[in-house]
Design a protein around this motif. Structure first.
Motif, PDB file in Angstrom:
ATOM      1  N   THR A 176       0.810  -1.218   0.000  1.00 37.10           N
ATOM      2  CA  THR A 176       0.000   0.000   0.000  1.00 37.10           C
ATOM      3  C   THR A 176       0.842   1.266   0.000  1.00 37.10           C
ATOM      4  N   TYR A 177       1.887   1.289   0.808  1.00 36.59           N
ATOM      5  CA  TYR A 177       2.634   2.541   1.008  1.00 36.59           C
ATOM      6  C   TYR A 177       4.074   2.498   0.507  1.00 36.59           C
ATOM      7  N   GLY A 178       4.593   1.308   0.256  1.00 37.39           N
ATOM      8  CA  GLY A 178       5.972   1.202  -0.197  1.00 37.39           C
ATOM      9  C   GLY A 178       6.122   1.536  -1.669  1.00 37.39           C
ATOM     10  N   ASN A 179       7.358   1.758  -2.049  1.00 38.88           N
ATOM     11  CA  ASN A 179       7.673   2.056  -3.442  1.00 38.88           C
ATOM     12  C   ASN A 179       8.898   1.254  -3.834  1.00 38.88           C
ATOM     13  N   ASN A 180       8.777   0.467  -4.889  1.00 36.37           N
ATOM     14  CA  ASN A 180       9.913  -0.318  -5.361  1.00 36.37           C
ATOM     15  C   ASN A 180      10.717   0.511  -6.358  1.00 36.37           C
ATOM     16  N   PRO A 181      11.854   1.049  -5.941  1.00 34.01           N
ATOM     17  CA  PRO A 181      12.635   1.908  -6.832  1.00 34.01           C
ATOM     18  C   PRO A 181      13.646   1.152  -7.690  1.00 34.01           C
ATOM     19  N   PHE A 182      13.682  -0.174  -7.542  1.00 33.10           N
ATOM     20  CA  PHE A 182      14.738  -0.947  -8.193  1.00 33.10           C
ATOM     21  C   PHE A 182      14.209  -1.668  -9.443  1.00 33.10           C
ATOM     22  N   LYS A 183      14.845  -1.443 -10.562  1.00 35.27           N
ATOM     23  CA  LYS A 183      14.379  -2.030 -11.816  1.00 35.27           C
ATOM     24  C   LYS A 183      14.706  -3.518 -11.931  1.00 35.27           C
ATOM     25  N   ASP A 184      15.582  -4.036 -11.051  1.00 37.21           N
ATOM     26  CA  ASP A 184      15.905  -5.462 -11.105  1.00 37.21           C
ATOM     27  C   ASP A 184      15.298  -6.234  -9.938  1.00 37.21           C
ATOM     28  N   VAL A 185      14.278  -5.649  -9.300  1.00 31.76           N
ATOM     29  CA  VAL A 185      13.574  -6.314  -8.197  1.00 31.76           C
ATOM     30  C   VAL A 185      12.089  -6.341  -8.526  1.00 31.76           C
ATOM     31  N   ASN A 186      11.457  -7.504  -8.389  1.00 32.79           N
ATOM     32  CA  ASN A 186      10.029  -7.600  -8.684  1.00 32.79           C
ATOM     33  C   ASN A 186       9.353  -8.553  -7.712  1.00 32.79           C
ATOM     34  N   LYS A 187       8.026  -8.548  -7.723  1.00 34.59           N
ATOM     35  CA  LYS A 187       7.242  -9.312  -6.754  1.00 34.59           C
ATOM     36  C   LYS A 187       7.399 -10.825  -6.883  1.00 34.59           C
ATOM     37  N   LYS A 188       7.868 -11.291  -7.995  1.00 32.87           N
ATOM     38  CA  LYS A 188       8.017 -12.723  -8.186  1.00 32.87           C
ATOM     39  C   LYS A 188       9.219 -13.288  -7.416  1.00 32.87           C
ATOM     40  N   MET A 189      10.080 -12.402  -6.966  1.00 32.63           N
ATOM     41  CA  MET A 189      11.287 -12.827  -6.249  1.00 32.63           C
ATOM     42  C   MET A 189      10.945 -13.141  -4.790  1.00 32.63           C
ATOM     43  N   TRP A 190      11.547 -14.195  -4.238  1.00 31.09           N
ATOM     44  CA  TRP A 190      11.298 -14.572  -2.842  1.00 31.09           C
ATOM     45  C   TRP A 190      11.737 -13.470  -1.887  1.00 31.09           C
ATOM     46  N   SER A 191      12.686 -12.659  -2.313  1.00 35.43           N
ATOM     47  CA  SER A 191      13.273 -11.640  -1.440  1.00 35.43           C
ATOM     48  C   SER A 191      12.632 -10.269  -1.594  1.00 35.43           C
ATOM     49  N   TYR A 192      11.577 -10.153  -2.396  1.00 31.59           N
ATOM     50  CA  TYR A 192      10.996  -8.843  -2.730  1.00 31.59           C
ATOM     51  C   TYR A 192      10.675  -8.021  -1.486  1.00 31.59           C
ATOM     52  N   TYR A 193       9.899  -8.581  -0.563  1.00 29.98           N
ATOM     53  CA  TYR A 193       9.480  -7.818   0.615  1.00 29.98           C
ATOM     54  C   TYR A 193      10.634  -7.587   1.592  1.00 29.98           C
ATOM     55  N   ASP A 194      11.565  -8.542   1.663  1.00 34.75           N
ATOM     56  CA  ASP A 194      12.733  -8.347   2.526  1.00 34.75           C
ATOM     57  C   ASP A 194      13.589  -7.183   2.040  1.00 34.75           C
ATOM     58  N   ILE A 195      13.697  -7.029   0.727  1.00 31.02           N
ATOM     59  CA  ILE A 195      14.480  -5.923   0.171  1.00 31.02           C
ATOM     60  C   ILE A 195      13.798  -4.582   0.451  1.00 31.02           C
ATOM     61  N   LEU A 196      12.478  -4.534   0.285  1.00 27.35           N
ATOM     62  CA  LEU A 196      11.764  -3.290   0.580  1.00 27.35           C
ATOM     63  C   LEU A 196      11.887  -2.928   2.060  1.00 27.35           C
ATOM     64  N   GLU A 197      11.803  -3.927   2.927  1.00 31.17           N
ATOM     65  CA  GLU A 197      11.936  -3.681   4.370  1.00 31.17           C
ATOM     66  C   GLU A 197      13.340  -3.192   4.704  1.00 31.17           C
ATOM     67  N   ALA A 198      14.336  -3.834   4.141  1.00 30.54           N
ATOM     68  CA  ALA A 198      15.727  -3.486   4.447  1.00 30.54           C
ATOM     69  C   ALA A 198      16.115  -2.108   3.934  1.00 30.54           C
ATOM     70  N   THR A 199      15.467  -1.662   2.868  1.00 28.60           N
ATOM     71  CA  THR A 199      15.780  -0.339   2.313  1.00 28.60           C
ATOM     72  C   THR A 199      14.874   0.751   2.870  1.00 28.60           C
ATOM     73  N   GLY A 200      14.078   0.401   3.904  1.00 30.21           N
ATOM     74  CA  GLY A 200      13.310   1.407   4.627  1.00 30.21           C
ATOM     75  C   GLY A 200      12.076   1.915   3.924  1.00 30.21           C
ATOM     76  N   GLN A 201      11.430   1.070   3.127  1.00 29.26           N
ATOM     77  CA  GLN A 201      10.190   1.502   2.482  1.00 29.26           C
ATOM     78  C   GLN A 201       9.029   1.505   3.483  1.00 29.26           C
ATOM     79  N   PRO A 202       8.107   2.464   3.413  1.00 29.73           N
ATOM     80  CA  PRO A 202       8.127   3.615   2.499  1.00 29.73           C
ATOM     81  C   PRO A 202       9.081   4.701   2.982  1.00 29.73           C
ATOM     82  N   GLN A 203       9.571   5.497   2.038  1.00 24.34           N
ATOM     83  CA  GLN A 203      10.486   6.588   2.379  1.00 24.34           C
ATOM     84  C   GLN A 203       9.846   7.930   2.067  1.00 24.34           C
TER      85      GLN A 203
END
Length: 514
Positions: A487-514
């Motif tokens: 709802t509130y996060g933003n995926n700024p990375f062009k090589d990261v997508n929802k199909k990846m097992w690590s998608y939400y971990d990457i958003l969490e680790a990069t402090g989304q939402p910013q």
């Protein structure tokens, strides 16, 4: 933060005002002492007893309580009694921005830590400087829970203490009056019998209360009401009660109308913030997060919160989220994250040092012969070496540019998390004489590093950026909230997508939402 109750236990024996409420099947009892002509520095103590439903461990996830103290009282000490360790709850005190009233906030991120469904919050303090002749105090508190389905439930309760000597007698012929109420007004004024109690209702809903001063003037703070709203004022004296009706009129002083939309953002932010473990963080950070949580809970429980109130609460929660969930990994300038890229020993040292220091600049000199003070990672490596989080090789080198293995990362992660090496090990590819066997066993048992699902840990494999994100989220107890990030996060990375097992971990680790 635990505090001990040091005064006023005797007052608890003469508590005269007791209120019992049931909200979301949670029982609460607030005990207040009777007051009569209290003055500055007079002691004051109170006790709030809470009983969760018998099935709380299976139905509830988090519990939080925000206690708004009467404006005449300052709290010196607050104590939680319920069999929890300091790590299992947060207890902080802060002030509101507008009225400067104190808010005591209790947060239990995981109710499963409670050994019993009964617990108590005790508070002791004194009347503030300049206060005199106080015959009545009003306390408000909000109980909020997040259930196992992630839904937030809250309710606000107001309790007024009894007067020790009764209310004043109204002189014969004395009538109470209410000054004209302009659109957007948040303070209602008028005249009444000296020291008379004043309550304001919209229909059957109590929206404010106060006490007339010795000259008979009163002021009651409320949420601004729409034009045309009929308000009922109830004045209480020893002689009885007097009712006066007043209507909100239009005027030039109009402010924001009542907010008519939902409060989903506040609800969502509260769900995430109350689950964050703030133990060990700086006091100012804990205060900011707890103040935002307390404000959000009060706004969520109010029936007629104004748009300004909603906006202020959302802003406070947004800023608190940045404090509670800071990024510890960043992407690259070209818009990529490179999730499968192996991390070097220098990069891991930089990430862990940033986490340990709370994103503050670090300083430290290192003894490793291949780390020069001019290198970008030198301070982080020195910082990590000083704390015993890293070690080098027998020849005195650190090899900062070498990719770090999963075994080496397990050793660093165990040190950061304060885990002792263990004897047991469930991974089939970690031999008994492996130098990192104890560390691998420790992080495996703690659940912060896992294998490949086939009983193998792959200790010699290079650890990737996405694996580091997942492991560090677990070490920080930052479980990604998928609905929140969607709802509130933003995926700024062009090589990261929802199909990846690590998608939400990457958003969490990069402090989304910013």
């Amino acid at each position: 933060m635990k505090r001990r109750m040091c005064t006023l236990l005797a007052l608890l024996l003469i508590f005269a005002s007791t209120a019992v409420y049931a909200a979301e099947d949670i029982q609460s009892r607030l005990n207040l002492p009777a007051t009569y002509k209290q003055k500055a520095s007079d002691p004051y103590g109170m006790e709030l007893n809470v009983t969760l439903p018998s099935d709380y461990q299976s139905n509830l996830k988090t519990f939080s309580l925000s206690f708004l103290v009467d404006k005449t009282i300052h709290i010196d000490k607050a104590t939680f009694t319920g069999g929890l360790t300091d790590n299992d709850y947060r207890l902080m005190s802060t002030k509101t921005d507008s009225t400067k009233q104190e808010i005591v906030t209790l947060v239990i991120p995981d109710v499963k830590a409670l050994a019993s469904r009964d617990f108590t919050l005790k508070m002791s303090g004194k009347f503030k400087k300049g206060v005199k002749n106080v015959d009545q105090v009003t306390m408000s508190y909000v109980i909020a829970t997040v259930d196992k389905q992630g839904k937030n439930h809250s309710v606000q309760k107001d309790v007024t203490g009894d007067t020790g000597k009764g209310a004043p007698v109204a002189p014969s012929g004395k009538k109470s009056t209410v000054d004209p109420i302009a659109e957007g007004a948040n303070t209602l004024t008028g005249t009444a019998v000296a020291r008379a109690g004043v309550r304001v209702y919209r229909g059957k809903t109590l929206i404010g209360r106060g006490l007339a001063d010795n000259d008979g003037r009163f002021s009651v703070v409320i949420n601004p009401q729409p034009v045309g709203t009929a308000l009922r004022f109830l004045f209480t004296t020893k002689a009885g009660e007097e009712e006066v009706m007043a209507t909100v009129a239009g005027g030039a002083d109009a402010q924001s109308p009542a907010y008519s939309g939902d409060k989903k953002k506040i609800d969502d932010y509260l769900r995430v913030l109350t689950s964050v473990n703030m133990h060990g963080r700086e006091k100012v950070e804990q205060l900011q997060v707890n103040a935002a949580v307390a404000t959000g809970q009060f706004i969520l429980a109010k029936e007629d919160a104004g748009m300004t109130d909603i906006a202020n609460a959302e802003n406070s929660l947004t800023e608190a989220m940045k404090v509670a969930r800071p990024p510890f990994v960043t992407g690259y300038p070209n818009g990529t994250f490179k999730p499968k890229k192996a991390m070097t020993r220098a990069e891991v040292s930089s990430v862990i040092a940033r986490m340990e220091s709370g994103n503050k600049p670090v300083a430290g000199y290192t003894s490793f012969k291949d780390v020069d003070d001019s290198q970008w990672f030198a301070a982080s490596v020195g910082f990590m070496e000083k704390r015993g989080f890293i070690s080098g090789y027998k020849d005195g080198s650190f090899k900062p540019h070498q990719s770090i293995t999963r075994a080496e990362f397990a050793r660093i992660l165990a040190a950061y998390a304060g885990l002792e090496p263990t004897e047991g090990n469930s991974f089939t590819d970690v031999k008994k004489n492996h130098w990192a066997k104890g560390y691998i066993g420790a992080v495996g048992q703690a659940g912060i590093m896992t294998g490949n699902g086939k009983g193998r840990f792959n200790p010699s494999a290079k650890i990737t950026r996405q694996e580091v994100c997942a492991a560090l989220n677990k070490a920080l107890e930052r479980k990604p909230d998928k609905d929140f990030l969607d709802t509130y996060g933003n995926n700024p990375f062009k090589d990261v997508n929802k199909k990846m097992w690590s998608y939400y971990d990457i958003l969490e680790a990069t402090g989304q939402p910013q």
